[in-house]
Design a protein around this motif. Structure first.
Motif, PDB file in Angstrom:
ATOM      1  N   SER A  75       7.326   6.802  39.564  1.00 52.05           N
ATOM      2  CA  SER A  75       7.870   5.461  39.363  1.00 52.05           C
ATOM      3  C   SER A  75       7.226   4.899  38.110  1.00 52.05           C
ATOM      4  O   SER A  75       6.030   4.576  38.110  1.00 52.05           O
ATOM      5  CB  SER A  75       7.570   4.541  40.559  1.00 52.05           C
ATOM      6  OG  SER A  75       7.894   3.191  40.233  1.00 52.05           O
ATOM      7  N   ALA A  76       8.020   4.806  37.042  1.00 51.07           N
ATOM      8  CA  ALA A  76       7.493   4.206  35.818  1.00 51.07           C
ATOM      9  C   ALA A  76       7.169   2.739  36.051  1.00 51.07           C
ATOM     10  O   ALA A  76       6.200   2.209  35.505  1.00 51.07           O
ATOM     11  CB  ALA A  76       8.507   4.360  34.682  1.00 51.07           C
ATOM     12  N   LYS A  77       7.958   2.091  36.882  1.00 51.29           N
ATOM     13  CA  LYS A  77       7.756   0.671  37.151  1.00 51.29           C
ATOM     14  C   LYS A  77       6.423   0.429  37.851  1.00 51.29           C
ATOM     15  O   LYS A  77       5.660  -0.472  37.474  1.00 51.29           O
ATOM     16  CB  LYS A  77       8.901   0.134  38.003  1.00 51.29           C
ATOM     17  CG  LYS A  77       8.782  -1.354  38.308  1.00 51.29           C
ATOM     18  CD  LYS A  77       9.978  -1.848  39.120  1.00 51.29           C
ATOM     19  CE  LYS A  77       9.877  -3.353  39.389  1.00 51.29           C
ATOM     20  NZ  LYS A  77      11.048  -3.850  40.164  1.00 51.29           N
ATOM     21  N   GLU A  78       6.129   1.230  38.870  1.00 54.60           N
ATOM     22  CA  GLU A  78       4.899   1.054  39.648  1.00 54.60           C
ATOM     23  C   GLU A  78       3.737   1.884  39.103  1.00 54.60           C
ATOM     24  O   GLU A  78       2.657   1.872  39.679  1.00 54.60           O
ATOM     25  CB  GLU A  78       5.158   1.439  41.111  1.00 54.60           C
ATOM     26  CG  GLU A  78       6.256   0.627  41.792  1.00 54.60           C
ATOM     27  CD  GLU A  78       5.880  -0.827  41.951  1.00 54.60           C
ATOM     28  OE1 GLU A  78       4.666  -1.121  41.978  1.00 54.60           O
ATOM     29  OE2 GLU A  78       6.799  -1.674  42.035  1.00 54.60           O
ATOM     30  N   ASN A  79       3.972   2.611  38.018  1.00 55.20           N
ATOM     31  CA  ASN A  79       2.950   3.496  37.451  1.00 55.20           C
ATOM     32  C   ASN A  79       2.450   4.491  38.501  1.00 55.20           C
ATOM     33  O   ASN A  79       1.255   4.718  38.658  1.00 55.20           O
ATOM     34  CB  ASN A  79       1.771   2.700  36.881  1.00 55.20           C
ATOM     35  CG  ASN A  79       0.886   3.567  35.989  1.00 55.20           C
ATOM     36  OD1 ASN A  79       1.298   4.638  35.544  1.00 55.20           O
ATOM     37  ND2 ASN A  79      -0.330   3.103  35.735  1.00 55.20           N
ATOM     38  N   ASP A  80       3.389   5.087  39.184  1.00 51.16           N
ATOM     39  CA  ASP A  80       3.071   6.044  40.240  1.00 51.16           C
ATOM     40  C   ASP A  80       3.391   7.463  39.765  1.00 51.16           C
ATOM     41  O   ASP A  80       4.552   7.797  39.516  1.00 51.16           O
ATOM     42  CB  ASP A  80       3.881   5.729  41.500  1.00 51.16           C
ATOM     43  CG  ASP A  80       3.553   6.665  42.650  1.00 51.16           C
ATOM     44  OD1 ASP A  80       2.494   7.326  42.612  1.00 51.16           O
ATOM     45  OD2 ASP A  80       4.380   6.746  43.580  1.00 51.16           O
ATOM     46  N   GLY A  81       2.354   8.275  39.591  1.00 51.68           N
ATOM     47  CA  GLY A  81       2.531   9.679  39.241  1.00 51.68           C
ATOM     48  C   GLY A  81       2.810   9.970  37.782  1.00 51.68           C
ATOM     49  O   GLY A  81       3.028  11.130  37.419  1.00 51.68           O
ATOM     50  N   VAL A  82       2.797   8.955  36.924  1.00 50.00           N
ATOM     51  CA  VAL A  82       3.171   9.167  35.523  1.00 50.00           C
ATOM     52  C   VAL A  82       2.110   9.962  34.775  1.00 50.00           C
ATOM     53  O   VAL A  82       2.407  10.969  34.112  1.00 50.00           O
ATOM     54  CB  VAL A  82       3.445   7.829  34.820  1.00 50.00           C
ATOM     55  CG1 VAL A  82       3.782   8.071  33.344  1.00 50.00           C
ATOM     56  CG2 VAL A  82       4.595   7.098  35.508  1.00 50.00           C
ATOM     57  N   ASN A  83       0.863   9.529  34.841  1.00 52.08           N
ATOM     58  CA  ASN A  83      -0.199  10.269  34.156  1.00 52.08           C
ATOM     59  C   ASN A  83      -0.318  11.685  34.697  1.00 52.08           C
ATOM     60  O   ASN A  83      -0.500  12.643  33.933  1.00 52.08           O
ATOM     61  CB  ASN A  83      -1.539   9.540  34.294  1.00 52.08           C
ATOM     62  CG  ASN A  83      -1.626   8.297  33.429  1.00 52.08           C
ATOM     63  OD1 ASN A  83      -0.983   8.199  32.392  1.00 52.08           O
ATOM     64  ND2 ASN A  83      -2.423   7.334  33.853  1.00 52.08           N
ATOM     65  N   GLU A  84      -0.190  11.816  36.022  1.00 56.05           N
ATOM     66  CA  GLU A  84      -0.270  13.139  36.643  1.00 56.05           C
ATOM     67  C   GLU A  84       0.856  14.041  36.145  1.00 56.05           C
ATOM     68  O   GLU A  84       0.670  15.247  35.980  1.00 56.05           O
ATOM     69  CB  GLU A  84      -0.212  13.011  38.169  1.00 56.05           C
ATOM     70  CG  GLU A  84      -1.425  12.335  38.800  1.00 56.05           C
ATOM     71  CD  GLU A  84      -1.376  10.814  38.746  1.00 56.05           C
ATOM     72  OE1 GLU A  84      -2.303  10.176  39.294  1.00 56.05           O
ATOM     73  OE2 GLU A  84      -0.413  10.255  38.163  1.00 56.05           O
ATOM     74  N   LEU A  85       2.029  13.447  35.911  1.00 55.61           N
ATOM     75  CA  LEU A  85       3.172  14.212  35.415  1.00 55.61           C
ATOM     76  C   LEU A  85       2.869  14.827  34.059  1.00 55.61           C
ATOM     77  O   LEU A  85       3.068  16.036  33.847  1.00 55.61           O
ATOM     78  CB  LEU A  85       4.396  13.300  35.310  1.00 55.61           C
ATOM     79  CG  LEU A  85       5.603  13.848  34.543  1.00 55.61           C
ATOM     80  CD1 LEU A  85       6.174  15.058  35.255  1.00 55.61           C
ATOM     81  CD2 LEU A  85       6.654  12.767  34.361  1.00 55.61           C
ATOM     82  N   PHE A  86       2.373  14.018  33.133  1.00 54.08           N
ATOM     83  CA  PHE A  86       2.105  14.530  31.796  1.00 54.08           C
ATOM     84  C   PHE A  86       0.889  15.457  31.779  1.00 54.08           C
ATOM     85  O   PHE A  86       0.826  16.385  30.951  1.00 54.08           O
ATOM     86  CB  PHE A  86       1.938  13.371  30.809  1.00 54.08           C
ATOM     87  CG  PHE A  86       3.240  12.740  30.407  1.00 54.08           C
ATOM     88  CD1 PHE A  86       3.973  13.248  29.349  1.00 54.08           C
ATOM     89  CD2 PHE A  86       3.737  11.649  31.105  1.00 54.08           C
ATOM     90  CE1 PHE A  86       5.187  12.671  28.975  1.00 54.08           C
ATOM     91  CE2 PHE A  86       4.947  11.061  30.744  1.00 54.08           C
ATOM     92  CZ  PHE A  86       5.679  11.581  29.679  1.00 54.08           C
ATOM     93  N   GLU A  87      -0.061  15.233  32.682  1.00 57.23           N
ATOM     94  CA  GLU A  87      -1.196  16.150  32.796  1.00 57.23           C
ATOM     95  C   GLU A  87      -0.722  17.519  33.272  1.00 57.23           C
ATOM     96  O   GLU A  87      -1.160  18.560  32.763  1.00 57.23           O
ATOM     97  CB  GLU A  87      -2.232  15.582  33.771  1.00 57.23           C
ATOM     98  CG  GLU A  87      -3.009  14.397  33.212  1.00 57.23           C
ATOM     99  CD  GLU A  87      -3.893  13.729  34.262  1.00 57.23           C
ATOM    100  OE1 GLU A  87      -3.942  14.237  35.405  1.00 57.23           O
ATOM    101  OE2 GLU A  87      -4.527  12.715  33.934  1.00 57.23           O
ATOM    102  N   LEU A  88       0.193  17.526  34.251  1.00 58.29           N
ATOM    103  CA  LEU A  88       0.735  18.790  34.750  1.00 58.29           C
ATOM    104  C   LEU A  88       1.514  19.505  33.653  1.00 58.29           C
ATOM    105  O   LEU A  88       1.387  20.724  33.477  1.00 58.29           O
ATOM    106  CB  LEU A  88       1.629  18.536  35.960  1.00 58.29           C
ATOM    107  CG  LEU A  88       2.371  19.758  36.521  1.00 58.29           C
ATOM    108  CD1 LEU A  88       1.395  20.846  36.961  1.00 58.29           C
ATOM    109  CD2 LEU A  88       3.286  19.346  37.674  1.00 58.29           C
ATOM    110  N   LEU A  89       2.315  18.759  32.917  1.00 54.16           N
ATOM    111  CA  LEU A  89       3.082  19.365  31.829  1.00 54.16           C
ATOM    112  C   LEU A  89       2.147  20.007  30.809  1.00 54.16           C
ATOM    113  O   LEU A  89       2.395  21.134  30.356  1.00 54.16           O
ATOM    114  CB  LEU A  89       3.948  18.300  31.148  1.00 54.16           C
ATOM    115  CG  LEU A  89       4.778  18.791  29.949  1.00 54.16           C
ATOM    116  CD1 LEU A  89       5.787  19.835  30.383  1.00 54.16           C
ATOM    117  CD2 LEU A  89       5.468  17.617  29.261  1.00 54.16           C
TER     118      LEU A  89
END
Length: 222
Positions: free
Chosen positions: A157-171
């Protein structure tokens, strides 16, 4: 390769691209990751935008992420190959409340597989988990599909800042792993080439099969 630190080695450069329909939140994901901001108004990307970010890897190496955020409108679809050509990783984003956007992700996967094969790290991203009550694609359905095409699956959720940093770290981790595998394959190929050069014979038993078969046909009068 550039920007050295003592003992850290060269900076790894990776190209990543975000693909998906319009309004699924690709630009919002990038904005949240880069600036920790969220714009409540729809952000429409025209053709593509480009940002870079330097990150430190767990082994203290440095990496530069070159992130291309592409437009989702149908009229820009034909431009996709221009942006994902040479990419090390791709985020295929859909809106969990929009089944059509999920189906369009499948077409992007087919296109990337055809153009880039296994040379690109893929993550399918179900965005807008803050709208869970409007969900149209279950987590299990998306996960199963991702597994069938050799991709990772992440919900954000970009709105709630949920999982965003983890997403790019995984990538980043996946692109580093692909980079390491390619280096190993290149090393193995070089060793094989050197072995052939030194011995004058290719160390491959299968290469003798046609000769053996030909000899068999000759001695048997076939």
């Amino acid at each position: 390769m550039s920007s050295r630190r003592p003992g850290a080695g060269p900076t790894l450069n990776f190209k990543a691209v975000l693909l998906g329909e319009g309004c699924v939140g690709k630009t919002s994901l990038v904005l949240r990751y880069m600036e920790d901001k969220f714009n409540t108004q729809h952000l429409s990307t025209l053709q593509a935008s480009f940002v870079t970010k330097k990150v430190t890897l767990p082994d203290e190496r440095r990496a530069q992420l070159n992130i291309w955020d592409t437009a989702g409108q149908e009229r820009f679809h034909a431009l996709g190959p221009i942006y994902y050509r040479g990419s090390d990783g791709a985020l295929l984003v859909y809106d969990i409340t929009d089944e059509d956007s999920f189906q369009k992700v499948k077409s992007w996967v087919r296109e990337l597989k055809q153009m880039r094969g296994s040379e690109i790290a893929l993550i399918i991203v179900g965005n807008k988990t803050d709208l869970e009550e409007q969900r149209a694609i279950s987590y299990e359905t998306a996960l199963r599909y991702a597994q069938t095409v050799g991709a990772k699956y992440v919900e954000t959720s970009a709105k709630e800042n949920d999982g965003v940093n983890e997403l790019f770290e995984l990538l980043t981790q996946l692109m580093v792993a692909h980079h390491g595998s390619k280096q190993q394959n290149d090393t193995n190929a070089l060793r094989l080439q050197n072995a052939i050069s030194e011995d004058g014979v290719e160390p491959d038993v299968d290469e003798n099969v046609p000769a053996v078969a030909a000899a068999h046909r000759s001695c048997c009068g076939i």
